[in-house]
Design a protein around this motif. Structure first.
Motif, short mmCIF file in Angstrom:
data_model
loop_
_atom_site.label_atom_id
_atom_site.label_comp_id
_atom_site.label_asym_id
_atom_site.label_seq_id
_atom_site.Cartn_x
_atom_site.Cartn_y
_atom_site.Cartn_z
N ASP A 187 1.31 6.29 8.72
CA ASP A 187 1.64 5.58 9.96
C ASP A 187 1.95 4.11 9.74
OD1 ASP A 187 1.28 7.84 11.63
OD2 ASP A 187 -0.89 7.56 11.56
N SER A 188 1.29 3.49 8.76
CA SER A 188 1.52 2.07 8.46
C SER A 188 1.21 1.82 7.00
CB SER A 188 0.65 1.18 9.36
OG SER A 188 -0.72 1.44 9.16
N PRO A 189 1.91 0.85 6.37
CA PRO A 189 1.69 0.59 4.95
C PRO A 189 0.24 0.23 4.65
CG PRO A 189 3.66 -0.54 5.74
CD PRO A 189 2.96 -0.02 6.95
N GLY A 190 -0.29 0.81 3.59
CA GLY A 190 -1.64 0.50 3.18
C GLY A 190 -2.72 1.32 3.85
N SER A 191 -2.35 2.11 4.85
CA SER A 191 -3.34 2.93 5.54
C SER A 191 -3.41 4.31 4.90
CB SER A 191 -2.99 3.07 7.02
OG SER A 191 -1.77 3.77 7.18
N PRO A 192 -4.55 5.00 5.02
CA PRO A 192 -4.63 6.36 4.50
C PRO A 192 -3.68 7.29 5.25
CG PRO A 192 -6.82 5.47 4.99
CD PRO A 192 -5.82 4.54 5.60
N LEU A 193 -3.24 8.34 4.59
CA LEU A 193 -2.43 9.34 5.26
C LEU A 193 -3.29 10.06 6.30
CD1 LEU A 193 -0.51 10.97 2.26
CD2 LEU A 193 0.14 8.99 3.65
N GLY A 227 3.16 0.21 0.59
CA GLY A 227 4.05 -0.76 1.21
C GLY A 227 4.91 -1.54 0.25
N ASP A 228 4.92 -1.16 -1.04
CA ASP A 228 5.84 -1.79 -1.98
C ASP A 228 7.28 -1.47 -1.62
OD1 ASP A 228 3.65 -2.73 -3.52
OD2 ASP A 228 3.54 -0.82 -4.59
N LEU A 229 7.50 -0.29 -1.08
CA LEU A 229 8.80 0.13 -0.57
C LEU A 229 8.67 0.30 0.93
CD1 LEU A 229 9.62 2.89 -3.23
CD2 LEU A 229 10.41 0.51 -3.22
N ARG A 230 9.52 -0.36 1.68
CA ARG A 230 9.45 -0.30 3.14
C ARG A 230 10.61 0.53 3.68
NH1 ARG A 230 5.68 -3.83 5.60
NH2 ARG A 230 4.24 -4.48 3.96
N GLY A 231 10.27 1.55 4.44
CA GLY A 231 11.29 2.41 5.03
C GLY A 231 10.86 2.90 6.39
N ARG A 232 11.31 4.06 6.76
CA ARG A 232 11.02 4.63 8.07
C ARG A 232 9.53 4.94 8.21
NH1 ARG A 232 12.57 10.75 9.39
NH2 ARG A 232 10.39 11.06 9.95
N GLY A 253 11.06 12.21 1.81
CA GLY A 253 9.76 11.56 1.85
C GLY A 253 9.81 10.06 2.02
N PHE A 254 11.00 9.52 2.35
CA PHE A 254 11.15 8.08 2.55
C PHE A 254 12.01 7.77 3.78
CE2 PHE A 254 13.10 3.89 1.18
CZ PHE A 254 11.96 3.14 1.44
N THR A 255 13.19 8.37 3.84
CA THR A 255 14.01 8.26 5.05
C THR A 255 14.04 9.57 5.82
OG1 THR A 255 16.08 8.85 3.92
CG2 THR A 255 15.47 6.52 3.95
N ARG A 256 13.51 10.63 5.22
CA ARG A 256 13.39 11.93 5.87
C ARG A 256 12.05 12.52 5.47
NH1 ARG A 256 17.89 16.82 5.70
NH2 ARG A 256 17.02 17.95 7.47
#
Length: 354
Positions: free
Chosen positions: A35-41, A75-80, A139-142
């Motif tokens: 849901d947000s960078p750095g948070s657990p799945l 969050g090293d890579l920021r996408g959808r 797994g990044f944009t889809r």
């Protein structure tokens, strides 16, 4: 020696998964979502998607846990966002879109990182779809394969050799493919250095050994287990990334996302040698004297993959044959698998099994 392992981290045996029938309309899918960078799945449940056009609906049988997934989560890579990670997917086709050709319900398929390309930009037209200006990344944009089901563009899915089980095949779809592209970028010389002996390097080492090349494996300082593992796969020398190899190398591939390794590797490649940066993300490369680059040494990066890479590598993997060392985790343990990858305690590759 076969390195095939099909056991969960808690030592429960992973069953082979039979092809599933077409899903009922009310079937739900489960997934581990960021849901947000750095948070657990977070575990979620949603309605099963319906394939249209070129899409396949796939029941996921195994999905590798890649360092790229870790970069997305951290969050090293920021996408959808939100996004379901995972791009080393092995699954069974359970429904097809109206325009799909070449795949049928019941087929086993591999779904890699490159999930689509525009086909019209200058890169696509020149056979470099890995550099497409408008790509789709699984797994990044889809949404990807940290799930019980996913959608994928049939044109970018790969048939898998029957000789590999689901868990064995999963790491081939990124660790193997990016490793293979990196190996080809490094040229044909020997000896070859591998910095960071994880999922990709343990596959590349086997390909290089098959090609009768000397391989030097560089690991974290004090990683005796990792060095023993590398020697078991044919590496003729192992040491820490701070050590000098027995002789200058023809090329080096850096899999660890550590920029400091670039000038270190440059110091140990001979004139005309090449350093290949194989990761999608790396910490900053520090300044270094020009004399380390002089002598027609070069630094190159590898980005993504092409479908041609997939076809070539999977055929080669079956011929060698490649042995993948894996540790399997149940889908709800995705955060545990990511943490163990972050800590460097996985030998070979981690794989999720829904």
């Amino acid at each position: 020696m076969r390195l095939r392992t099909a056991e969960f981290a808690n030592n429960c045996v992973v069953p082979e998964v039979a092809d599933l029938p077409s899903p009922a309309p009310d079937v739900k899918m489960r997934a581990m979502q960021l849901d947000s960078p750095g948070s657990p799945l977070r575990s979620i449940e949603r309605t099963l998607p319906k394939p249209s056009g070129q899409d396949l609906l796939v029941s996921v049988r195994a999905c590798g846990v890649c360092r790229t997934d870790l970069h997305v989560v951290d969050g090293d890579l920021r996408g959808r966002l939100p996004i379901v990670p995972g791009h080393e997917i092995v699954g069974s086709v359970i429904a097809v879109g109206s325009l799909v050709e070449g795949f049928e319900v019941g087929d086993r398929v591999g779904i890699p990182w490159l999930g689509g390309a525009c086909g019209t930009c200058s890169y696509c037209r020149s056979g470099r779809e890995n550099l497409c200006d408008n790509p789709v990344f699984t797994g990044f944009t889809r949404d990807g394969g940290f799930a019980t089901h996913c959608l994928a563009d049939a044109r970018f899915c790969l048939p898998l050799p029957a000789s590999f089980s689901d868990v064995e095949a999963a790491p081939l779809l990124c660790a193997g493919l990016i490793g293979y592209r990196s190996l080809r970028a490094a040229g044909e010389g020997s000896p070859l250095g591998l910095y960071g002996f994880g999922a990709a390097a343990h596959i590349v080492a086997q390909v290089a050994a098959f090609e009768d090349r000397q391989v030097y494996a560089f690991t974290r300082a004090g990683d005796e287990a990792g060095q023993t593992f590398a020697r078991s796969l044919g590496c003729s020398w192992t040491g820490s990334s701070e050590e000098a190899p027995p002789e200058p190398m023809a090329a080096a591939i850096i899999f660890a996302p550590v920029g400091d390794l670039v000038p270190q590797a440059l110091r140990h490649v001979r004139k005309g040698g090449r350093v290949v940066c194989a990761g999608i993300h790396m910490s900053d490369i520090p300044a270094f004297p020009y004399e380390q680059l002089w002598g027609e040494r070069s630094i190159v990066s590898v980005a993504n993959l092409t479908r041609a890479d997939g076809r070539e590598f999977l055929a080669l993997a079956e011929r060698i044959p490649i042995n993948t060392a894996t540790t399997a985790f149940p889908l709800p343990a995705a955060n545990v698998a990511l943490e163990r990858l972050r800590a460097g305690t996985i030998e070979g590759a981690a794989v999720l099994v829904p």
